[in-house]
Design a protein around this motif. Structure first.
Motif, mmCIF file in Angstrom:
data_model
loop_
_atom_site.group_PDB
_atom_site.id
_atom_site.type_symbol
_atom_site.label_atom_id
_atom_site.label_comp_id
_atom_site.label_asym_id
_atom_site.label_seq_id
_atom_site.Cartn_x
_atom_site.Cartn_y
_atom_site.Cartn_z
ATOM 1 N N CYS A 27 0.742 -1.069 0.005
ATOM 2 C CA CYS A 27 -0.003 0.127 0.021
ATOM 3 C C CYS A 27 1.015 1.015 0.047
ATOM 4 N N VAL A 28 1.736 1.453 0.855
ATOM 5 C CA VAL A 28 2.642 2.141 0.990
ATOM 6 C C VAL A 28 3.553 2.675 -0.333
ATOM 7 N N ALA A 29 3.826 1.712 -1.049
ATOM 8 C CA ALA A 29 4.784 1.809 -2.316
ATOM 9 C C ALA A 29 3.651 2.311 -3.267
ATOM 10 N N THR A 30 2.502 2.040 -3.515
ATOM 11 C CA THR A 30 1.520 2.463 -4.450
ATOM 12 C C THR A 30 1.392 4.020 -3.890
ATOM 13 N N ALA A 31 1.078 4.291 -2.839
ATOM 14 C CA ALA A 31 0.605 5.603 -2.378
ATOM 15 C C ALA A 31 1.974 6.740 -2.618
ATOM 16 N N SER A 32 3.029 5.900 -2.559
ATOM 17 C CA SER A 32 4.434 6.948 -3.058
ATOM 18 C C SER A 32 4.326 7.530 -4.136
ATOM 19 N N PRO A 33 4.840 8.767 -4.171
ATOM 20 C CA PRO A 33 5.272 9.536 -5.577
ATOM 21 C C PRO A 33 6.372 8.739 -6.124
ATOM 22 N N ALA A 34 6.392 9.023 -7.556
ATOM 23 C CA ALA A 34 7.285 8.228 -8.447
ATOM 24 C C ALA A 34 8.767 8.461 -7.954
ATOM 25 N N ASP A 35 9.134 9.496 -7.427
ATOM 26 C CA ASP A 35 10.479 9.881 -7.005
ATOM 27 C C ASP A 35 10.955 9.454 -5.290
ATOM 28 N N THR A 36 10.059 8.776 -4.837
ATOM 29 C CA THR A 36 10.245 8.653 -3.309
ATOM 30 C C THR A 36 9.498 7.189 -2.933
ATOM 31 N N ASN A 37 9.900 6.877 -1.953
ATOM 32 C CA ASN A 37 9.336 5.491 -1.387
ATOM 33 C C ASN A 37 8.983 5.680 0.269
ATOM 34 N N TYR A 38 7.548 6.275 0.594
ATOM 35 C CA TYR A 38 7.279 6.285 1.913
ATOM 36 C C TYR A 38 7.849 5.292 2.848
ATOM 37 N N ASN A 39 7.917 4.117 2.334
ATOM 38 C CA ASN A 39 8.339 2.947 3.336
ATOM 39 C C ASN A 39 9.661 3.151 3.853
ATOM 40 N N THR A 40 10.474 3.821 3.176
ATOM 41 C CA THR A 40 11.919 4.440 3.491
ATOM 42 C C THR A 40 11.764 5.558 4.277
ATOM 43 N N THR A 41 11.205 6.693 3.550
ATOM 44 C CA THR A 41 11.373 7.840 4.284
ATOM 45 C C THR A 41 10.304 8.415 5.281
ATOM 46 N N GLY A 42 9.222 7.412 5.310
ATOM 47 C CA GLY A 42 7.958 7.700 6.434
ATOM 48 C C GLY A 42 7.129 8.642 5.747
ATOM 49 N N PHE A 43 5.892 8.701 6.222
ATOM 50 C CA PHE A 43 4.989 9.596 5.764
ATOM 51 C C PHE A 43 4.068 9.955 6.892
ATOM 52 N N VAL A 44 3.597 11.216 7.024
ATOM 53 C CA VAL A 44 2.563 11.798 7.928
ATOM 54 C C VAL A 44 1.487 12.642 6.886
ATOM 55 N N ALA A 45 0.475 12.339 6.775
ATOM 56 C CA ALA A 45 -0.637 13.405 6.420
ATOM 57 C C ALA A 45 -1.060 14.142 7.328
ATOM 58 N N SER A 46 -0.447 15.526 6.822
ATOM 59 C CA SER A 46 -0.860 16.530 7.822
ATOM 60 C C SER A 46 -2.409 17.009 7.855
ATOM 61 N N THR A 47 -3.092 16.610 6.801
ATOM 62 C CA THR A 47 -4.733 16.872 7.114
ATOM 63 C C THR A 47 -5.267 15.754 6.330
ATOM 64 N N ILE A 48 -6.274 15.789 6.600
ATOM 65 C CA ILE A 48 -7.299 14.489 5.803
ATOM 66 C C ILE A 48 -7.070 14.461 4.435
ATOM 67 N N ALA A 49 -6.965 15.879 3.728
ATOM 68 C CA ALA A 49 -7.034 15.507 2.436
ATOM 69 C C ALA A 49 -5.636 15.188 1.993
ATOM 70 N N ASP A 50 -4.524 15.195 2.716
ATOM 71 C CA ASP A 50 -3.285 14.474 2.355
ATOM 72 C C ASP A 50 -3.201 13.038 2.485
ATOM 73 N N GLU A 51 -4.402 12.295 2.973
ATOM 74 C CA GLU A 51 -4.107 10.728 3.061
ATOM 75 C C GLU A 51 -4.285 10.293 1.514
ATOM 76 N N ARG A 52 -3.514 9.338 1.448
ATOM 77 C CA ARG A 52 -3.207 9.089 -0.039
ATOM 78 C C ARG A 52 -3.984 7.492 -0.170
ATOM 79 N N LYS A 53 -4.463 7.466 -1.294
ATOM 80 C CA LYS A 53 -5.127 6.047 -1.772
ATOM 81 C C LYS A 53 -4.031 4.974 -1.829
ATOM 82 N N CYS A 54 -4.528 3.788 -1.547
ATOM 83 C CA CYS A 54 -3.700 2.596 -1.694
ATOM 84 C C CYS A 54 -4.542 1.643 -2.537
ATOM 85 N N SER A 55 -3.849 1.382 -3.658
ATOM 86 C CA SER A 55 -4.717 0.490 -4.640
ATOM 87 C C SER A 55 -4.726 -0.784 -4.372
ATOM 88 N N THR A 56 -3.964 -1.522 -3.618
ATOM 89 C CA THR A 56 -3.965 -2.694 -3.444
ATOM 90 C C THR A 56 -4.688 -3.350 -2.267
#
Lengths: 746, 746
Positions: free
Chosen positions: B140-169
């Protein structure tokens, strides 16, 4: 098994186990063996291997020795690295580490490394500072403490030189020289009879020592290496004005307490600073260890110089199998019995819990030690290495016409004697007068002494049982008259537990079992003994002692009646064992001498509580499914405190909690290395290539316990306090820049 | 042993092992078994016990079953505590903990506990927040990451509800209800022939599922419990709009990496926060777990609700002995061979070292797992418990006239089959076409496929070897045509290592050894095979495939020539094994049904990757000679980082180093409890008596590995992230009061 075994019970620490190891192997103390319980120290001077025993049957199935080409006898790792300073392994060091110290380097670290009673230490400043473990300075610290406090607990820092406090009990021995005196000792032995040979040898040793002392005014000791393969004269300068300079609180020095003892990762500042004075001034020291700036780094070559007490690496395979299959299992059963009883007592009341807490921890620690030793003996890889080494040594002896007639049969003789001891293990284990609490009945133990004293007094000294020889008889008499209260309910539990063990351990037709139990239940026998005996009263014991054999023979006290019945059985068992142990002892000497004849000093001798130098590497190891780091840091100490909710023994002193913000918590606290150490090495300096101090030995990890018998360094490690931790604590916890500056040579 | 085994190699993690366990027991994949290497997941739906094998001779020495009075069949601890929600052990909980939950409590925690693909999770807020492990959300994290980064490695925090990112899998399954459908399934089985019975049963299961789905629009699964003793219909609501809310950096979530995997003490923030949406808005959840203020305290009763994947507790003693004495030792030997080769390759260059580093870590982890399982099977105390349980169960079966005729011989049938499998273990282990790297030769493996495809294609599906049935043949064909480069030097090493193993593992007169080696040295055979073969070229393989049996039969490629000789031997060995495994499989079903007939739901069934509730207590344990604390703290995390000199896998993210001064380092990070978990439980909530969340399961300690076969809780522990660590990290590391407040219900 004997009636007077346990003077005290303390936690088994690195500096004590070499004493207890000898005891463990003492056949007349089979159960009180007790590793941990004996504080009388002179047994340490016996060679560790002199008094052990016997193998299970499989010893006979040993593969036939085949003639294989034997190359030159070379160093083998399982012999460890406790080198003597007169035979340093220059070639091995060069090949292994590319390290080529000159004699100046060796002389310097030898003179900087000193011996304390039971421990090791080092000079660490030009003004006589001596560094050792907290637990090595306990007696000194106690005498230096004011009446209303104990610096062992509170810690102590002398703010100025004037505040340094005299220790009345401590002295420091510095090794001045070593001389090979083998020819003198050997030359003096001309008799044919073994007894006479021993007397001649002892007399020669005494003469050499006396002559040396007269000539040099040094303390002179002849050290028997390789079971008499070599005799070396060690000359020491003794310094007796020793003062307490600094100790941390016990909570910081022994953080983690008994549970963490013999383990790593570890978080202990187990240090003490003393100072040697001469003419009431700090001694001027030339050969002291400079303080390393960087401390111990991963992969560093390091040396430990200190006084390992006793190892059993020359034990034959048969002796090790006996320990593994007979001796240790019985000892562990005795511990288990005591633990069961103490846990039951503790469950009765909060008072009992407090009363027995330390004892329970202490026994747990002894269990840990014995199980650790046994783990090595149960490890098929380790035992295969030992078997291989022994096979090779025997093949070399057999291949040498000069050695074969002298030594060839020694291993078989030992194996046969061990076999006989195994066959009589039940008698050896049970035929006696119980033990002292917490391992048996105090009253039955006293009764044993009372019935034996008249009989033993009537004999000439040499014919007495070993424990009644010399000052033994008087000591036992004195112990019988000690005004020691007896808790009858505990006593009954002890007695019952012992009788139950007899019932389980001896077959129904066994004469001892018949005498003490017959067909009665252990509980009933204990009850009737307890209800009828008067031995809890000193005056009753005094009367029996005063009345001599007449009083003992006519006593109707049920304990005395039972002890009279036990006496012939116990004497017979003791004498049979003693005979076999003499055979073993004589052949163990041959094994040692054979080893020396084959290897000379290519292999280091078993430990003798004299100065050795061991090489090793700072290195983590596989543990618990993961990796143990090569070092811990102060972070880990505070981690443990919080992880155990600040409960003892993981509670930190207030001072540490207050000073924490000032500390650099990433500073290394403890570290591990592959050096070869054992009890007696406590307080040894850890030294880098440049002769600088990087650490302070204070323990081994649990994987190192089997090293007592066979050295390995896959996971076995020595544990040291980092030199950097000492500076960090002095500056930022104890705020003593005076001492930190002195150590750093500022 | 088969020619197509290893699709991928990954580290063996808690959420994966249940898949691999089944594979491990698959007889046709003996070496590629490989526990860790297989990512194809559908094997998980096979019962774990269906495909195992055979015992050493000692099974015959089993003591005769004597008639002892059998009380009522009671819960026994070795069966573990993976209770189903339709048969909660109210009486046991009441007696053990004085805990008496009502059905509301149970319904609430059931609905709050959800299933993810391969993992478990829970609802933790009224607005649809779902808590699981970092490693469960990787895809899920991999599919939600932008092309140039991997949130699995960098971590990710949605600051607002709008920032929550869809997991396709990802999807979330919530268990709505359970119904006992045993009568329906059993009633449908009327045939006499075993094959027909299986078909009737499978068809009945399919009907029940289809009917349920049509009627309820839920996802319906019939779960086979007790090997067919009971069939339960599980109905799930599936939520497919799942969004990524927060994950820590991998360095914080998987701190300690592969070395620390399967161990404790542990310092991991192995968490991820997802949110379920409905109609593009956060889902409104009634049954979510409230956040505990105090977290898990020492001694607390706690429950784990999750989806354990597969256990082997119903394996018979004979099956366990086979694993211990035959299967696991061979698997470990294969690992050892691979490790030796990989270490040699790594030593050749820095590039190789980088290339093989992860593979070496992964194999080390698999070795850790297998050694851990085997440690339990080697533990005489554990095996005695198992033997006692089996003796008791068999006595109960024999004592019941209704059960005896149906089940009494099942254990003996299995033991006999295992014995035959043991006798043919060498054939089973070696008769085949090597393996894929790093366990054997890719080229010989391909050659095996090339010679088999014409033969297998000619057969009807049911007569083919199992791996060629259904889509298997096409998959193997496709794999043969993959344009995969072959490193010939590595390939030669692999081939040589395999041939050496053949030489060591098979006697000189063995026909397989004669065919592949004859009297030639493994190195020479490997060299001539490698120098003559063209199979590294795709076009060569294509030509052979296209040419069919004519091309294969006339090929002079040395690999093909060898494969032709191997083929009949390999087929014969596979078929003989398959026949025995069918016998075992049928009798294992009987054992499961017998257990259910005797105990009904008094014992929990083996794990089935469906929802269970396990009780346990927060508790430290004896380890490494000392005590493991019941919890770790953030102090310990920073301690480990500094103790390993901040080197990977003990390196902390920059954000953690920067935020450290703001953190309360005494906050609990991870903790242990005696709950019964296994792969599939990853991400399970840990719940207190009040139904509040106190932790998040992410692993077991190394002592828990033997729990796969027999449950113990002396030292075996589940490892969880503390609820307090999650809040502390959200507030003071990730500065997300939004999420911390939501979790705490503020």
């Amino acid at each position: 098994m004997t009636e007077f075994g346990m003077d005290d019970f303390r936690t088994f620490r690195l500096d004590e186990d070499y004493v207890n190891f000898d005891r463990l192997l003492c056949p007349l103390r089979r159960a009180t063996v007790a590793i941990a319980f004996l504080t009388v120290g002179h047994a340490a001077s016996l060679p560790a291997q002199a008094t052990t025993r016997q193998p299970p049957e499989r010893i006979r199935k040993e593969p036939p020795r085949v003639a294989v080409p034997l190359g030159p006898a070379k160093y083998v790792k399982e012999a460890g690295t406790m080198w003597t300073f007169d035979a340093p392994p220059f070639e091995y060091w060069k090949q292994t580490y590319g390290f080529t110290p000159d004699s100046t380097w060796l002389t310097h670290v030898r003179l900087a490394s000193v011996r304390l009673p039971g421990c090791s230490a080092s000079f660490v400043s030009a003004r006589g500072l001596v560094l050792t473990n907290h637990h090595c300075a306990r007696a000194c610290v106690a005498t230096a403490s004011p009446a209303d406090t104990n610096y062992n607990t509170t810690g102590f820092v002398a703010s100025t030189i004037a505040d340094e406090r005299k220790c009345s009990t401590l002295y420091v021995d510095q090794l001045q020289s070593i001389e090979d005196v083998t020819p003198q000792i050997r030359g003096a032995v001309t008799a044919k009879a073994p007894d006479a040979q021993v007397a001649q040898r002892d007399s020669a040793i005494a003469s050499v020592q006396t002559e040396c002392q007269t000539a040099t005014h040094l303390r002179c000791e002849v050290v028997t290496l390789y079971q008499g393969g070599m005799y070396s004269l060690y000359r020491y300068q003794r310094f007796t004005d020793v003062r307490l300079v600094m100790v941390p609180e016990e909570e910081a020095a022994f953080f983690g307490g008994d549970p963490d003892n013999f383990t790593y990762p570890r978080y202990d500042l187990d240090m003490a600073l003393l100072r040697v004075y001469q003419n009431d001034s700090p001694m001027v020291v030339t050969d002291y260890l400079k303080w390393s700036k960087s401390g111990a780094r991963d992969g560093d070559l390091v040396f430990v110089t200190g006084n390992p007490g006793s190892t059993g690496r020359l034990l034959t395979l048969a002796q090790m199998q006996y320990l593994r299959d007979v001796e240790y299992p019985f000892t562990l059963a005795v511990f288990d019995r005591a633990m069961t009883m103490l846990n039951a007592l503790s469950a009765q009341s909060a008072e009992n819990q407090r009363k027995y807490e330390n004892l329970i921890f202490g026994i747990a620690n002894s269990q840990k030690a014995i199980k650790g030793y046994r783990a090595g003996l149960l490890d098929s890889t380790i035992m295969a290495r030992k078997a291989g080494f022994e096979r090779d040594l025997r093949a070399r002896v057999d291949a040498d016409p000069a050695l074969r007639p002298k030594y060839s049969t020694a291993w078989t003789e030992i194996a046969n004697a061990e076999k006989q001891l195994t066959a009589m293990a039940a008698q050896a284990n049970y035929y006696g007068f119980s033990f002292n609490p917490p391992f048996g009945s105090q009253l039955l133990n006293w009764a044993g002494g009372l019935v034996r004293i008249p009989a033993e007094s009537a004999l000439v000294d040499t014919k007495r049982l070993p424990q009644y020889r010399g000052a033994g008889l008087a000591r036992i008499r004195q112990a019988l008259l000690a005004d020691q209260p007896v808790d009858t309910s505990t006593e009954r539990l002890e007695l019952t537990a012992f009788l139950k063990a007899v019932q389980q351990g001896l077959p129904p037709n066994d004469p001892y079992r018949a005498v003490v139990l017959g067909v009665r239940a252990p509980e009933d026998v204990a009850a009737s003994l307890m209800s009828g005996t008067k031995l809890a009263s000193v005056s009753a014991r005094q009367a029996l002692l005063d009345g001599g054999s007449a009083a003992v023979d006519t006593s109707t006290d049920p304990m005395i009646v039972l002890a009279r019945k036990i006496l012939p059985l116990a004497d017979q068992a003791q004498l049979a064992q003693a005979r076999l142990n003499d055979i073993i002892s004589a052949n163990v000497d041959k094994v040692g001498q054979a080893l020396f004849a084959v290897y000379n000093t290519k292999l280091p001798p078993d430990a003798t509580f004299s100065l050795r130098i061991s090489d090793g590497v700072v290195k983590g190891y596989p543990y618990n499914g993961t990796i143990a780091p090569y070092k811990t840091t102060f972070y880990g100490m505070f981690a443990h405190a919080s992880e155990f909710d600040d409960k003892a023994p993981f509670h930190l002193p207030d001072r540490w909690m207050q000073q924490r913000p000032k500390m650099d918590l990433t500073t290394p606290l403890d570290f591990v290395s592959t050096n070869d150490i054992i009890g007696g090495n406590s307080g040894s300096p850890v030294i880098n290539r440049d002769g600088e101090l990087v650490g302070l030995i204070f323990d081994g990890n649990i994987e190192s316990l089997p090293n007592r018998f066979i050295f390995t360094d896959d996971a076995a490690r020595s544990v040291s306090v980092s030199s950097r931790a000492i500076i960090e604590a002095l500056r930022n916890v104890y705020e003593s820049s005076r001492l930190a500056d002195e150590l750093e040579g500022k």
